[in-house]
Scaffold this motif. Structure first.
Motif, PDB file in Angstrom:
ATOM      1  N   GLY A 276       0.815  -1.204   0.000  1.00 51.72           N
ATOM      2  CA  GLY A 276       0.000   0.000   0.000  1.00 51.72           C
ATOM      3  C   GLY A 276       0.856   1.264   0.000  1.00 51.72           C
ATOM      4  O   GLY A 276       0.554   2.245  -0.700  1.00 51.72           O
TER       5      GLY A 276
ATOM      6  N   CYS B 266      -7.063  -2.199   9.346  1.00 51.46           N
ATOM      7  CA  CYS B 266      -8.271  -2.581   8.603  1.00 51.46           C
ATOM      8  C   CYS B 266      -8.736  -4.016   8.853  1.00 51.46           C
ATOM      9  O   CYS B 266      -9.901  -4.335   8.610  1.00 51.46           O
TER      10      CYS B 266
ATOM     11  N   ALA C  52     -11.485   4.491   5.430  1.00 49.02           N
ATOM     12  CA  ALA C  52     -10.745   3.511   4.629  1.00 49.02           C
ATOM     13  C   ALA C  52     -10.893   2.106   5.180  1.00 49.02           C
ATOM     14  O   ALA C  52     -10.840   1.122   4.424  1.00 49.02           O
TER      15      ALA C  52
ATOM     16  N   HIS D 110     -12.046  -0.179   2.116  1.00 46.38           N
ATOM     17  CA  HIS D 110     -11.093  -1.061   1.430  1.00 46.38           C
ATOM     18  C   HIS D 110     -11.732  -2.385   1.039  1.00 46.38           C
ATOM     19  O   HIS D 110     -11.194  -3.114   0.203  1.00 46.38           O
TER      20      HIS D 110
ATOM     21  N   PRO E 232     -14.878   2.316  -3.675  1.00 42.39           N
ATOM     22  CA  PRO E 232     -14.437   3.140  -2.535  1.00 42.39           C
ATOM     23  C   PRO E 232     -14.582   4.628  -2.836  1.00 42.39           C
ATOM     24  O   PRO E 232     -14.286   5.079  -3.947  1.00 42.39           O
TER      25      PRO E 232
ATOM     26  N   GLY F  68      -8.861   4.382   1.128  1.00 37.29           N
ATOM     27  CA  GLY F  68      -9.541   3.091   1.080  1.00 37.29           C
ATOM     28  C   GLY F  68      -9.286   2.372  -0.228  1.00 37.29           C
ATOM     29  O   GLY F  68      -9.106   1.148  -0.265  1.00 37.29           O
TER      30      GLY F  68
ATOM     31  N   VAL G 298      -5.629   0.958  -0.140  1.00 34.40           N
ATOM     32  CA  VAL G 298      -5.521  -0.207   0.750  1.00 34.40           C
ATOM     33  C   VAL G 298      -6.228  -1.404   0.117  1.00 34.40           C
ATOM     34  O   VAL G 298      -5.724  -2.543   0.156  1.00 34.40           O
ATOM     35  N   GLY G 299      -7.406  -1.162  -0.499  1.00 37.33           N
ATOM     36  CA  GLY G 299      -8.128  -2.251  -1.157  1.00 37.33           C
ATOM     37  C   GLY G 299      -7.347  -2.848  -2.311  1.00 37.33           C
ATOM     38  O   GLY G 299      -7.330  -4.068  -2.513  1.00 37.33           O
TER      39      GLY G 299
ATOM     40  N   ASP H  99      -4.461  -4.960  -0.730  1.00 36.69           N
ATOM     41  CA  ASP H  99      -4.975  -6.193  -0.123  1.00 36.69           C
ATOM     42  C   ASP H  99      -5.296  -7.226  -1.193  1.00 36.69           C
ATOM     43  O   ASP H  99      -4.886  -8.392  -1.112  1.00 36.69           O
TER      44      ASP H  99
END
Length: 690
Positions: free
Chosen positions: A372, A394, A430, A434, A445, A450, A453-454, A457
């Protein structure tokens, strides 16, 4: 004469989620079987409740269509002699078909005239075919889970208790699982359990008879009644039903005759976050929540009953008692969770296994936090620290008591606890964002933190699974990698993140080095191809030309947003008069220079003015493209490439590329390769037909 058909399969209660898909399958699979049997039907419709699945056929043909077959025999030249008399070949063919030569006909084929016979086989009466068709069709229906019962070997969603099978006023006789078909159905299990004998396959009479027995077979009518009663019950407490189409449909298929019960709960429970109250009512009890006109939740709920209550007050109190226990549990978990700092939960992730081959949830968090930061540094440098903090927190709520009780609240509770802990608002949002999108059609998002980070991930999950051999197949995608790749593509497009996807994949795989079971370079290529395939599928599904998408993605694909913009530009340019010139110019260049490596160009070796002209035009085109590509002005790129049409045509008209003089041949090929390399920065135009 056309006939009406009615089939009803009476069962024990079928789970609500099984019913809508099987009703659709009933119609399509029965239509397919009728087509195979050559039985025409004007219309098929299906209806169902938890206790019955019904199929109705309007104007079913009384008999199968006749089959006419044409059997080809010997050619005319062999079948008849010079005087036109039938030969032994013609007589033998007629004898084999059980007819005389006079019954044979001459037909035209691609190989000339041939002797043939046309045989017609009459169809059987529909009533004779249905005793075989219906039981096979019923047992062919599919459900997420099926079961056996008693000593029977057949399987169905739930045990079959009765079968109605009527064609006109005649019962279609067969037996299935120890149950014989007939003309008898049954009303509501509790309010009108008596047998109902149907006189004929009259759909309106069938629906009316069951409605009088407190069964609304038609799910549309049942849902309309349910929604109307919801609105009336909500109005009694000056409330509005919280919008939830999925819950409406689920309740529709949980009951045969819906009625409502409006209850209340203690106001102290309104201290819980709205999502907790709504989830507790929806997931455990299938209750509807209510809001004031201002949007504030009311201390009321509506339950859907499958019977008309003799004493509504008793029913209401029963619902309230059950819900009170659920909300008390939720309150306890919420209060206990609120005592624990989020960072403590982060540490607990070290004891949560994400995947046996990919480590714990804590290890995964560390990986996608680093990823990220990598993404933020390139796409939104001012958000690096916010992304790092949001990534850290998160997944913390996964070990909370509330998420343990209500798994669907992951992200929701993390957001709430972070807000109460005083985290920055972009970090708070976020934590939930995410996870978006959670399914097809879900929103993307809202904030960049967010989104980043999504992305991290999901990319870590995809790279990790590919790196340990957990790759989707045509039949299975147990880790939802296709859905996650599509989410990444949609987020990148929505936020206009120009990301070097190949480099990001490489960075992610480097973080996974101690987990990988395959070579990093090979895995990176496979992951990039996976994204290319998902983007190809997405764009063609949105209506873009397959050839245009293929032309763009077959080049050096690495940036999703650039690829999207190139496809849009090329799709538009393809409609213009300039496009044929562009495609023809490239094809002439690529066809002769294919598989030729780049090389230096020496103008001293030019023999013809056309060579000098093409080099000058190429240099001018390169200058325009070198400015338009970084600016992502892809229409300008296409126009610059199309301007080569005339100099390329003149070059091929005046110059022999594959000359005997090898130095000149290589010089001319080098010029063409240089042109093709510039074309390929936009697309492989050779993949597009004109």
């Amino acid at each position: 004469m056309a006939l009406q058909l009615l089939v009803e399969i009476g069962t024990e209660e079928i789970p609500a989620r099984f019913i809508p898909p099987v009703l659709e399958e009933m119609k399509t699979s029965f239509q397919k079987r009728l087509d195979q049997e050559r039985i025409r039907v004007a219309e098929l419709s299906t209806m169902g409740t938890p206790r019955r699945l019904a199929l109705m056929g309007r104007d079913l043909a009384a008999q199968q269509d006749e089959i006419t077959a044409e059997i080809i025999g010997p050619p005319q030249t062999v079948a008849f002699d010079a005087e036109g008399r039938p030969t032994q070949a013609a007589q033998g063919f007629a004898r084999a078909q059980g007819v005389t030569v006079a019954d044979l006909v001459m037909v035209s084929t691609e190989r000339g005239p041939y002797l043939a016979i046309k045989k017609s086989t009459p169809g059987q009466p529909t009533r004779q075919r249905l005793p075989e068709i219906l039981p096979e069709w019923i047992l062919g229906l599919s459900f997420p889970k099926s079961m056996r019962w008693g000593s029977e070997t057949i399987t169905f969603a739930r045990p079959i208790h009765w079968i109605v099978a009527l064609l006109g006023d005649e019962v279609i006789r067969f037996s299935l699982g120890g149950v014989s078909s007939g003309a008898v159905t049954y009303g509501h299990r509790f309010m009108a359990p008596q047998a109902i004998t149907l006189v004929a396959a009259d759909s309106q009479a069938y629906l009316k008879a069951l409605e009088q027995a407190y069964v609304l077979v038609d799910p549309v009518a049942r849902q309309e009644k349910l929604v109307k009663e919801l609105e009336q019950a909500a109005a009694q407490v000056n409330g509005q039903v919280v919008h939830n189409p999925e819950l409406v449909q689920e309740n529709t298929f949980l009951v045969e005759f819906p009625s409502t019960s409006c209850g209340k709960f203690e106001a102290k429970f309104l201290e819980l976050p709205d999502e907790v109250l709504i989830t507790a009512m929806r997931e455990h009890q299938r209750y509807f929540s209510l809001r004031e006109a201002s949007g504030k939740l009311l201390p009321h709920f509506i339950a859907i009953n499958n019977t008309l209550a003799r004493d509504p007050q008793v029913v209401q109190q029963g619902h309230e008692r059950v819900l009170r226990a659920r909300l008390s549990d939720a309150m306890f978990f919420f209060q206990e969770d609120s005592k624990i700092p989020l960072d403590n939960w982060v540490e607990e992730l070290k004891g949560v296994v994400f995947h046996s081959l990919l480590g714990t949830s804590y290890e995964k968090m560390e990986r996608f936090r680093a990823l990220g930061r990598y993404l933020a540094e390139r796409l939104s440098p001012d958000k690096v620290e916010a992304v790092s903090r949001a990534a850290t927190l998160c997944k913390a709520d996964l070990v909370s008591g509330m998420v343990g009780e209500f798994p669907s609240l992951q992200g929701v509770m993390g957001r709430e606890y972070a807000r109460r802990a005083g985290e920055a608002i972009e970090v708070v949002e976020a934590i939930f964002d995410h996870y978006l999108p959670r399914h097809a059609g879900d929103r993307l998002p809202d904030n960049q933190v967010g989104a980043l980070v999504g992305l991290a991930d999901r990319l870590d999950t995809i790279c990790g699974c590919f790196g340990v051999g957990l790759i989707p197949t045509g039949a299975a995608d147990p880790y939802g990698l296709r859905r996650q790749a599509l989410a990444i593509i949609n987020i990148l497009a929505d936020k206009k993140f120009y990301l070097d996807l190949a480099a990001a994949i490489g960075f992610s795989l480097n973080l996974l080095q101690d987990k990988l079971t395959a070579a990093s370079e090979q895995t990176g290529a496979e992951v990039l191809d996976f994204f290319r395939a998902r983007l190809h599928h997405l764009l063609t599904g949105e209506g873009f030309s397959f050839e245009v998408v293929d032309a763009v993605l077959s080049t050096a694909f690495t940036d999703v947003v650039e690829a999207l913009e190139k496809v849009r530009a090329l799709q538009e340019v393809r409609r213009s008069p300039d496009f044929p010139a562009l495609a023809v110019a490239f094809k002439r260049v690529i066809n002769i220079s294919r598989d030729t490596p780049p090389g230096p160009i020496d103008p001293k070796l030019f023999e013809y003015p056309a060579e000098h002209d093409l080099l000058a035009a190429t240099e001018q085109m390169e200058a325009t493209v070198s400015q338009a590509l970084p600016a992502r002005d892809y229409p300008a790129v296409c126009r610059a490439l199309a301007a080569l049409k005339e100099p390329v045509d003149r070059f091929f008209d005046d110059v022999l590329v594959m000359t005997e003089d090898l130095s000149r041949r290589h010089n001319r090929l080098a010029l063409l390769v240089r042109i093709s390399q510039t074309f390929l920065k936009m697309a492989d135009f050779s993949r597009i037909t004109i």
